[in-house]
Design a protein around this motif. Structure first.
Motif, PDB file in Angstrom:
ATOM      1  N   ILE A 141       0.874  -1.168   0.000  1.00  0.00           N
ATOM      2  CA  ILE A 141       0.000   0.000   0.000  1.00  0.00           C
ATOM      3  C   ILE A 141       0.911   1.216   0.000  1.00  0.00           C
ATOM      4  O   ILE A 141       1.682   1.427   0.940  1.00  0.00           O
ATOM      5  N   PHE A 142       0.872   1.981  -1.070  1.00  0.00           N
ATOM      6  CA  PHE A 142       1.665   3.205  -1.158  1.00  0.00           C
ATOM      7  C   PHE A 142       0.780   4.371  -0.702  1.00  0.00           C
ATOM      8  O   PHE A 142      -0.113   4.809  -1.428  1.00  0.00           O
ATOM      9  N   TYR A 143       1.021   4.853   0.514  1.00  0.00           N
ATOM     10  CA  TYR A 143       0.141   5.894   1.046  1.00  0.00           C
ATOM     11  C   TYR A 143       0.580   7.288   0.600  1.00  0.00           C
ATOM     12  O   TYR A 143       1.762   7.584   0.467  1.00  0.00           O
ATOM     13  N   ALA A 144      -0.443   8.129   0.373  1.00  0.00           N
ATOM     14  CA  ALA A 144      -0.192   9.491  -0.115  1.00  0.00           C
ATOM     15  C   ALA A 144      -0.163  10.519   1.005  1.00  0.00           C
ATOM     16  O   ALA A 144       0.319  11.637   0.803  1.00  0.00           O
ATOM     17  N   ASN A 145      -0.691  10.154   2.180  1.00  0.00           N
ATOM     18  CA  ASN A 145      -0.736  11.104   3.294  1.00  0.00           C
ATOM     19  C   ASN A 145      -0.833  10.340   4.611  1.00  0.00           C
ATOM     20  O   ASN A 145      -0.974   9.114   4.631  1.00  0.00           O
ATOM     21  N   ASP A 146      -0.781  11.080   5.715  1.00  0.00           N
ATOM     22  CA  ASP A 146      -0.793  10.443   7.037  1.00  0.00           C
ATOM     23  C   ASP A 146      -2.107   9.726   7.317  1.00  0.00           C
ATOM     24  O   ASP A 146      -2.124   8.701   7.999  1.00  0.00           O
TER      25      ASP A 146
END
Length: 225
Positions: A141-146
């Motif tokens: 999972i490549f997260y874009a924000n916190d």
């Protein structure tokens, strides 16, 4: 020949034994996340997932209500190595990934994660999915924000604590540093090649599972919106 097809031709037995989709230990549906974003009107948002060959991952998410657009591509490495020929060397750090652009008033990030874990792939397979082996097929999972990071890490902990799967989840939760669109022939590959044996055995069942388990979220897809 595309690597997925080559490996598939050499390992039909592996497909049968290892599978391409998650199986909950109890046979019950994978539960929704306890922590999730609140549905809200506003700008479109983006999620990036890697779970094996991007053909199948894209074929799932492009049929989800609230998803505006999808793209197959590469994430985890640099722009200079984001080509299929380089990624297949398994030395670039990239994972075959799918960018999901969605409307947060229609679907939440947590709902997308639930589909990712229960339909799109098997999150307990390390550096592989079914017949496809190597770190470019890893679960990420490549997260874009916190907020995405919190929801993803909490959901993995929730599923592991409940022993939803018979083995631990190996999905990585990693910051998104860049997404690089794959070559055009990879886009909508499953849709354009429905009779391909790999698509029939590995990817079509995912779409059928999506339709069965998430009927309220399933939409028919015939091409770019």
């Amino acid at each position: 020949m595309h690597r997925c097809l080559r490996l598939f031709a050499l390992s039909l037995l592996t497909v049968a034994l290892a599978g391409c989709t998650a199986q909950a230990a109890s046979g019950a549906p994978v539960p929704p996340p306890k922590m999730d974003a609140t549905p809200a009107a506003g700008a479109q948002q983006t999620a990036v997932f890697a779970g094996g060959c991007f053909w199948g991952t894209q074929s799932v998410f492009e049929r989800v209500r609230g998803v505006v657009d999808t793209a197959a591509g590469y994430a985890g490495g640099s722009a200079s190595t984001a080509t299929y020929n380089q990624v297949t060397t398994e030395t670039t750090g990239h994972a075959e990934s799918v960018k999901v652009v969605y409307d947060p008033s229609q679907i939440t990030y947590g709902q997308l994660l639930r589909i990712f874990f229960s339909v799109a792939h098997d999150p307990t397979q390390l550096n592989r999915q079914g017949p496809d082996v190597g770190p470019s097929y890893r679960s990420v999972i490549f997260y874009a924000n916190d907020e995405q990071k919190r929801i993803a890490t909490d959901y993995i902990a929730q599923l592991d604590a409940a022993k939803v799967f018979s083995k631990p989840i190996v999905t990585q939760v990693t910051p998104l540093k860049g997404f690089y669109r794959a070559e055009e022939y990879h886009q909508d590959y499953a849709l354009r090649n429905p009779d391909n044996p790999y698509i029939q055995i590995c990817d079509r069942p995912k779409v059928e599972t999506l339709k069965k388990e998430f009927p309220d979220l399933f939409v028919r897809y015939t091409g770019k919106k």
